[in-house]
Write a protein that holds these residues in place. Structure first.
Motif, mmCIF file in Angstrom:
data_model
loop_
_atom_site.group_PDB
_atom_site.id
_atom_site.type_symbol
_atom_site.label_atom_id
_atom_site.label_comp_id
_atom_site.label_asym_id
_atom_site.label_seq_id
_atom_site.Cartn_x
_atom_site.Cartn_y
_atom_site.Cartn_z
ATOM 1 N N THR A 110 -5.574 5.896 3.843
ATOM 2 C CA THR A 110 -5.545 4.463 3.538
ATOM 3 C C THR A 110 -5.130 3.650 4.755
ATOM 4 O O THR A 110 -5.763 2.646 5.102
ATOM 5 C CB THR A 110 -4.579 4.190 2.372
ATOM 6 O OG1 THR A 110 -5.015 4.924 1.222
ATOM 7 C CG2 THR A 110 -4.533 2.709 2.035
ATOM 8 N N LEU A 161 0.826 -1.206 0.000
ATOM 9 C CA LEU A 161 0.000 0.000 0.000
ATOM 10 C C LEU A 161 0.861 1.257 0.000
ATOM 11 O O LEU A 161 0.605 2.212 -0.748
ATOM 12 C CB LEU A 161 -0.919 0.005 1.227
ATOM 13 C CG LEU A 161 -2.080 -0.998 1.243
ATOM 14 C CD1 LEU A 161 -2.781 -0.948 2.600
ATOM 15 C CD2 LEU A 161 -3.074 -0.695 0.122
ATOM 16 N N THR A 187 -7.044 -0.595 -6.429
ATOM 17 C CA THR A 187 -6.271 -0.059 -5.306
ATOM 18 C C THR A 187 -5.774 1.346 -5.594
ATOM 19 O O THR A 187 -5.752 2.203 -4.705
ATOM 20 C CB THR A 187 -5.083 -0.979 -4.979
ATOM 21 O OG1 THR A 187 -5.559 -2.305 -4.766
ATOM 22 C CG2 THR A 187 -4.353 -0.501 -3.744
ATOM 23 N N PRO A 200 -7.814 3.322 -2.787
ATOM 24 C CA PRO A 200 -6.963 2.547 -1.875
ATOM 25 C C PRO A 200 -7.573 2.352 -0.499
ATOM 26 O O PRO A 200 -7.387 1.308 0.129
ATOM 27 C CB PRO A 200 -5.674 3.376 -1.814
ATOM 28 C CG PRO A 200 -6.090 4.764 -2.207
ATOM 29 C CD PRO A 200 -7.179 4.572 -3.212
ATOM 30 N N TRP A 201 -8.319 3.349 -0.015
ATOM 31 C CA TRP A 201 -8.915 3.233 1.317
ATOM 32 C C TRP A 201 -9.942 2.103 1.359
ATOM 33 O O TRP A 201 -10.079 1.410 2.380
ATOM 34 C CB TRP A 201 -9.579 4.556 1.709
ATOM 35 C CG TRP A 201 -10.751 4.917 0.838
ATOM 36 C CD1 TRP A 201 -10.735 5.668 -0.303
ATOM 37 C CD2 TRP A 201 -12.111 4.519 1.030
ATOM 38 N NE1 TRP A 201 -12.002 5.765 -0.842
ATOM 39 C CE2 TRP A 201 -12.868 5.066 -0.039
ATOM 40 C CE3 TRP A 201 -12.774 3.769 1.996
ATOM 41 C CZ2 TRP A 201 -14.238 4.882 -0.177
ATOM 42 C CZ3 TRP A 201 -14.146 3.577 1.874
ATOM 43 C CH2 TRP A 201 -14.855 4.119 0.801
#
Length: 329
Positions: free
Chosen positions: A179, A166, A232, A236-237
């Motif tokens: 995120t 990430l 993503t 992303p969160w």
């Protein structure tokens, strides 16, 4: 390109270690008092193939183990025994793990007393002896479980590899903060629900899906490098939150193995979670700092294929974990 190079370096360092993620947990000594000076003991030691790591327990002088039986579970040998301390309490005495200083391993010791209070401690090569203190105050319990949570996240290579993916995909700034916050909130929810018995799932499939979550992120990294951002990159969160729910169930499995003090479950749970978050935050800060440093240190570009190496390496490691966990479930 720098973030891909850093990812390749981190992955290579992990590949030099045994590819077992959470399966390389410490030895586990569980002692439960069932009557005055009488204890049931479970002694779980990791196995390497057919070889059982040869730790032995240094009991207090008045204590004698009897009725020993041995069985095997995947990757470990479990010895069960009855401990008779001849009328003496374990409180105020010392317990040690012999031969531990000769290794780089850890032993998790958990003692449960008649009144339901517990004492949990991790013994390491430099500190292979512990004092049995008996019931303790809230501060001591909170400190103990915060340290256990911190140790757990730093030893949980699969969880850290997920966070690494990430971080490398997002970079820095508020997008990364949101995120990681989503990931934190999600695994805190399932950790609490599982601890209080609201949510019950089998641990084996959870661990396998956690490994698959890393495979998914490895593919997303590859798509981003190829110029076709996936889910993503766009949200992303959302990905962090969904998979964070699964990772929280993984944390819950480790916490169930450690056990919680019957009279201080909310406090111990909160402290364990704080320890996990502290370890995770430190890891993210280190990765972001390394990214900033390498941007200044490496100003020249790299061949395009170099950027694909981390995604394939991470995906291969995660797929190995997936197959291993499915086959040993």
């Amino acid at each position: 390109m720098i973030r891909w190079l850093l990812s390749a370096l981190c992955t290579a360092l992990w590949l030099c270690q045994p590819l077992a993620a959470h399966e390389s947990r410490p030895a586990y000594l569980d002692i439960r008092e069932f009557s005055a000076s009488q204890y049931d003991v479970a002694w779980k030691r990791p196995m390497r193939g057919e070889y059982v790591i040869g730790f032995t327990i240094g009991w207090p002088e008045d204590c004698t183990p009897t009725r020993e039986t041995e069985s095997h579970v995947p990757g470990a040998s479990v010895t069960r025994m009855r401990l008779d301390c001849g009328g003496s309490s374990l409180i105020g005495q010392q317990l040690s793990i012999e031969r531990l200083p000769e290794t780089s391993a850890e032993v998790l010791v958990r003692i449960e007393f008649l009144d339901g209070n517990t004492q949990t401690e991790i013994l390491r090569p430099a500190t292979a002896t512990m004092s049995i203190e008996g019931p303790r105050g809230a501060l001591a319990i909170a400190t103990e479980y915060a340290i256990l949570g911190f140790d757990h996240i730093l030893a949980g290579i699969d969880h850290l590899l997920f966070v690494l993916c990430l971080t490398l995909m997002i970079g820095r700034g508020w997008k990364l903060v949101k995120t990681i916050t989503a990931f934190t909130v999600a695994h805190s929810i399932t950790l609490a629900l599982s601890t209080f018995g609201v949510l019950r799932v089998s641990q084996a499939p959870v661990e396998a899906v956690i490994a698959l979550s890393i495979v998914f992120l490895a593919r997303e990294m590859l798509l981003l490098h190829q110029g076709t951002p996936g889910l993503t990159s766009r949200a992303p969160w959302l990905v962090a939150f969904v998979f964070g729910l699964l990772h929280g169930l993984g944390f819950a499995g480790a916490l169930r193995e450690i056990g919680l003090p019957s009279g201080d479950i909310p406090l111990a749970l909160l402290a364990f979670n704080i320890g996990v978050e502290a370890g995770q935050l430190i890891f993210v800060i280190i990765i972001v700092a390394l990214l900033a440093f390498t941007r200044r240190a490496f100003t020249k570009g790299f061949p395009d294929w170099v950027g694909q190496v981390p995604a394939y390496a991470i995906g291969t490691v995660a797929m190995f974990w997936t197959l291993e966990r499915v086959l040993t479930a």
